[in-house]
Design a protein around this motif. Structure first.
Motif, PDB file in Angstrom:
ATOM      1  N   ASP A  67       3.130   3.842  -3.301  1.00  0.00           N
ATOM      2  CA  ASP A  67       2.436   4.057  -2.302  1.00  0.00           C
ATOM      3  C   ASP A  67       1.138   3.236  -2.192  1.00  0.00           C
ATOM      4  N   CYS A  68       0.869   2.393  -1.246  1.00  0.00           N
ATOM      5  CA  CYS A  68      -0.194   1.683  -0.990  1.00  0.00           C
ATOM      6  C   CYS A  68      -1.380   2.086  -0.447  1.00  0.00           C
ATOM      7  N   PRO A  69      -2.579   2.355  -1.089  1.00  0.00           N
ATOM      8  CA  PRO A  69      -3.635   3.130  -0.695  1.00  0.00           C
ATOM      9  C   PRO A  69      -4.525   2.269   0.462  1.00  0.00           C
ATOM     10  N   CYS A  70      -4.116   0.987   0.769  1.00  0.00           N
ATOM     11  CA  CYS A  70      -4.896   0.239   1.725  1.00  0.00           C
ATOM     12  C   CYS A  70      -4.517   0.374   3.185  1.00  0.00           C
ATOM     13  N   HIS A  71      -3.008   0.420   3.446  1.00  0.00           N
ATOM     14  CA  HIS A  71      -2.749   0.313   4.825  1.00  0.00           C
ATOM     15  C   HIS A  71      -1.360   1.146   5.082  1.00  0.00           C
ATOM     16  N   GLY A  72      -1.060   1.830   3.766  1.00  0.00           N
ATOM     17  CA  GLY A  72       0.088   2.942   3.846  1.00  0.00           C
ATOM     18  C   GLY A  72       1.606   2.555   3.619  1.00  0.00           C
ATOM     19  N   SER A  73       1.735   1.205   3.230  1.00  0.00           N
ATOM     20  CA  SER A  73       2.922   0.812   3.072  1.00  0.00           C
ATOM     21  C   SER A  73       3.635   1.704   1.783  1.00  0.00           C
ATOM     22  N   ARG A  74       5.034   1.917   1.782  1.00  0.00           N
ATOM     23  CA  ARG A  74       5.531   2.584   0.815  1.00  0.00           C
ATOM     24  C   ARG A  74       6.959   1.789   0.399  1.00  0.00           C
ATOM     25  N   PHE A  75       7.139   2.022  -1.011  1.00  0.00           N
ATOM     26  CA  PHE A  75       8.164   1.365  -1.477  1.00  0.00           C
ATOM     27  C   PHE A  75       9.181   2.387  -2.382  1.00  0.00           C
ATOM     28  N   SER A  76      10.315   2.164  -2.399  1.00  0.00           N
ATOM     29  CA  SER A  76      11.151   3.171  -3.332  1.00  0.00           C
ATOM     30  C   SER A  76      10.744   2.736  -4.868  1.00  0.00           C
ATOM     31  N   TYR A  77      11.291   3.419  -5.703  1.00  0.00           N
ATOM     32  CA  TYR A  77      11.069   3.115  -7.293  1.00  0.00           C
ATOM     33  C   TYR A  77      11.871   2.162  -7.642  1.00  0.00           C
ATOM     34  N   THR A  78      12.863   1.575  -6.741  1.00  0.00           N
ATOM     35  CA  THR A  78      13.519   0.239  -7.070  1.00  0.00           C
ATOM     36  C   THR A  78      12.647  -0.940  -6.387  1.00  0.00           C
ATOM     37  N   GLY A  79      11.615  -0.736  -5.686  1.00  0.00           N
ATOM     38  CA  GLY A  79      10.794  -1.774  -4.737  1.00  0.00           C
ATOM     39  C   GLY A  79      11.215  -2.025  -3.580  1.00  0.00           C
ATOM     40  N   ASP A  80      12.314  -1.186  -2.957  1.00  0.00           N
ATOM     41  CA  ASP A  80      12.721  -1.625  -1.612  1.00  0.00           C
ATOM     42  C   ASP A  80      11.510  -0.792  -0.393  1.00  0.00           C
ATOM     43  N   VAL A  81      11.313  -1.479   0.554  1.00  0.00           N
ATOM     44  CA  VAL A  81      10.537  -0.925   1.755  1.00  0.00           C
ATOM     45  C   VAL A  81      10.691   0.326   2.428  1.00  0.00           C
ATOM     46  N   ILE A  82      10.130   1.275   2.090  1.00  0.00           N
ATOM     47  CA  ILE A  82      10.303   2.534   2.987  1.00  0.00           C
ATOM     48  C   ILE A  82       9.702   2.665   4.027  1.00  0.00           C
ATOM     49  N   GLU A  83       8.347   2.319   4.084  1.00  0.00           N
ATOM     50  CA  GLU A  83       7.411   2.327   5.387  1.00  0.00           C
ATOM     51  C   GLU A  83       6.699   1.378   5.612  1.00  0.00           C
ATOM     52  N   GLY A  84       6.262   0.608   6.563  1.00  0.00           N
ATOM     53  CA  GLY A  84       5.456  -0.444   6.643  1.00  0.00           C
ATOM     54  C   GLY A  84       3.969  -0.048   6.868  1.00  0.00           C
ATOM     55  N   PRO A  85       3.201  -1.362   6.923  1.00  0.00           N
ATOM     56  CA  PRO A  85       3.488  -2.495   7.576  1.00  0.00           C
ATOM     57  C   PRO A  85       4.013  -3.576   6.769  1.00  0.00           C
ATOM     58  N   ALA A  86       4.202  -3.374   5.259  1.00  0.00           N
ATOM     59  CA  ALA A  86       4.957  -4.260   4.434  1.00  0.00           C
ATOM     60  C   ALA A  86       6.394  -4.681   5.106  1.00  0.00           C
ATOM     61  N   GLU A  87       6.709  -5.785   4.852  1.00  0.00           N
ATOM     62  CA  GLU A  87       8.204  -6.332   5.435  1.00  0.00           C
ATOM     63  C   GLU A  87       8.949  -6.697   4.051  1.00  0.00           C
TER      64      GLU A  87
END
Length: 525
Positions: A484-504
């Protein structure tokens, strides 16, 4: 159901939403061709589906693009209260926006509740809908005074409410504020019927189709990661965080918070009603029917995404609360949710910028997405159809109120900068070879910060911890097994795939050979 072994005092091993586990939705294809529609809707949650339902029933050709599976995001992990009682909000809105706009906010959410109720009645949707009184209570003198001010705001805005000194729960309170005739339901059973209606009306739905950009113009075109193109008269960005920001700078105008949910069977009977406390930590309650049995949803423990304590401790805190109030026999489900809050706490709904009136967004529901999300769909539909709405100015994304927006802007962006710097300076000497199964952590390989997770079968997964949005460093979320990113809330699975944006884009991954080489080259191991 994934969580087979649960019992008294034991949390489920894996997070899983009851809503998604108890609903079978059809599968839809990935977009594999260029298409032209009247309106393209990005995001398959309550706002996107309700918007498509409304527009399809008006005769428009619509297409929904969903990056994952329909209703697998925030809508599938909601508490599913349908209410206009959104914490302590009306006194604050009167101060910052004035009484007229505060009243409009109430009306928009009540109209959303009525729309859901009438749709259920008209289409005979079996979705456990029930009318409930909403209670907001104070356990301290500080918040009792705030609830008294909120009660005066209710009176000023002609909201049907009442100040009381007790609630029908085994909780000692100083006072409480009731909002009459609110509701709750099973959101996916409700939206499942809307999806059926959309397809029957000729609407197109595409899953596993990631929208990444928009070519602007009189007829804008949504571009997908796989090269697909959808041209439309209107683009509706209903994807939690807008997949396309234009010049709106929404990353700097919102912050993400997580909250946690337990579905539990109580030893004592739940008295009815929906509840939330005023104050921290948040505690929210409602009933739910699971496999024919009445259970309760225990919700709360809000914190900014990627910030705070070990996430499992949030679930444990909710369990302790539930045991104290009800006694808990079993806890068949646990899950978490995430939502965005705007600078002034009112959602952004409408044209993304004044010079792009045919690109619309809906975001920033502050965890009240069932009513706010439906209100958004109603407003978006009016906009697409060229109909005037009394709510347009209230929700316009271009608005700016110096108080509280200016202060919030500086506070939130100072928070982003501090975490950006902190993450870059963080040093760890943890050896990934010492990670037990089903544990993750930030590690160091050749002096570089990486993220490691060893799955239940012992396989090691290593990713780069630099978020692909603006470069903040992600943190491990043990409760949900995500980065989980503490800056804008992007989240990634443990394999690195995007779960939630704003990251694409996903986090960089390292395969087995790369891992072996990195570990063997690091003299510290």
């Amino acid at each position: 159901m994934t969580n087979k072994n649960y019992g008294e005092g034991k949390l489920p091993e894996f997070p899983e939403s009851f809503w998604t586990d108890s609903t079978e939705l059809p599968n839809f294809p990935r977009l594999d061709q260029d298409i032209h529609v009247d309106a393209v809707i990005v995001g398959g949650g309550i706002t996107g589906i309700t918007s498509a339902y409304l527009l399809a029933n008006k005769g428009l050709k619509v297409a929904i693009l969903e990056a994952d599976k329909l209703l697998n995001g925030t809508t599938g992990h909601t508490t599913a209260k349908i209410t206009a009682q959104h914490d302590l909000i009306y006194d604050e809105l009167i101060t910052s926006m004035g009484s007229s706009k505060a009243r409009l906010y109430y009306e928009a959410n009540i109209e959303a509740l009525e729309f859901i109720k009438k749709t259920i009645e008209r289409d005979h949707i079996d979705c456990d809908f029930s009318t409930q009184d909403a209670y907001m209570y104070a356990a301290t003198e500080e918040y009792a005074q705030k609830i008294e001010k909120e009660a005066k705001a209710y009176e000023k805005l002609h909201i049907d409410g009442k100040l009381v000194d007790a609630i029908p729960l085994n909780i000692t309170v100083r006072n409480a504020l009731i909002m009459r005739d609110q509701a709750q339901f099973h959101p996916l059973k409700y939206l499942q019927r809307l999806v059926q209606n959309i397809t029957e009306k000729g609407g197109l739905i595409f899953e596993n189709t990631v929208a990444v950009n928009v070519e602007t113009g009189k007829q804008p075109t949504v571009l997908t990661r796989d090269g697909g193109r959808v041209t439309a008269n209107h683009v509706l960005a209903c994807s939690h965080f807008p997949f396309y920001e234009g010049l709106g700078l929404y990353s700097a105008r919102m912050y993400a918070e997580r909250s946690y949910v337990l579905a539990a069977k109580p030893k004592s009977k739940f008295p009815g009603g929906i509840y939330i406390n005023a104050g921290k930590p948040t505690r929210s309650l409602r009933s739910v029917t699971v496999n024919g049995e009445e259970m309760i949803l225990i919700v709360g423990e809000n914190h900014k995404t990627g910030q705070g304590i070990d996430t499992m401790k949030h679930y444990e805190a909710l369990e302790v609360f539930g045991q104290e109030i009800f006694g808990l026999e079993t806890i068949p489900y646990r899950w978490s949710a995430q939502d965005l809050t705007t600078l002034d706490k009112v959602p952004y709904i409408g044209a993304i910028t004044s010079d792009q009136p045919n690109i619309l967004i809906a975001t920033g529901y502050r965890k009240w997405g069932m009513s706010n999300g439906t209100a958004a769909a109603l407003l978006l539909c009016d906009t697409v159809l060229g109909e005037k709405s009394k709510f347009q100015k209230l929700y316009t994304p271009s608005r700016f109120y110096a108080n509280p927006s200016l202060k919030s802007f500086f506070v939130e962006n100072a928070n982003v900068v501090s975490h950006l710097i902190k993450g870059k300076l963080e040093i760890t000497n943890l050896n990934p070879n010492m990670l037990p199964n089903d544990e993750g952590a930030v590690i160091s390989i050749n002096g570089e910060r990486k993220g490691a997770y060893r799955d239940t079968e012992g396989k090691l997964h290593i990713v780069d911890t630099t978020c692909t949005h603006i470069g903040c460093e992600v943190e491990w979320n043990s409760g949900d097994r995500s980065w989980d990113c503490p800056c804008h809330g992007s989240r990634f699975s443990y394999t690195g795939d995007v779960i939630e944006g704003p990251a694409e884009k996903p986090l960089q991954k390292y395969d087995y050979k790369m891992i072996d080489n990195l570990l063997s080259e690091d003299s510290g191991y």
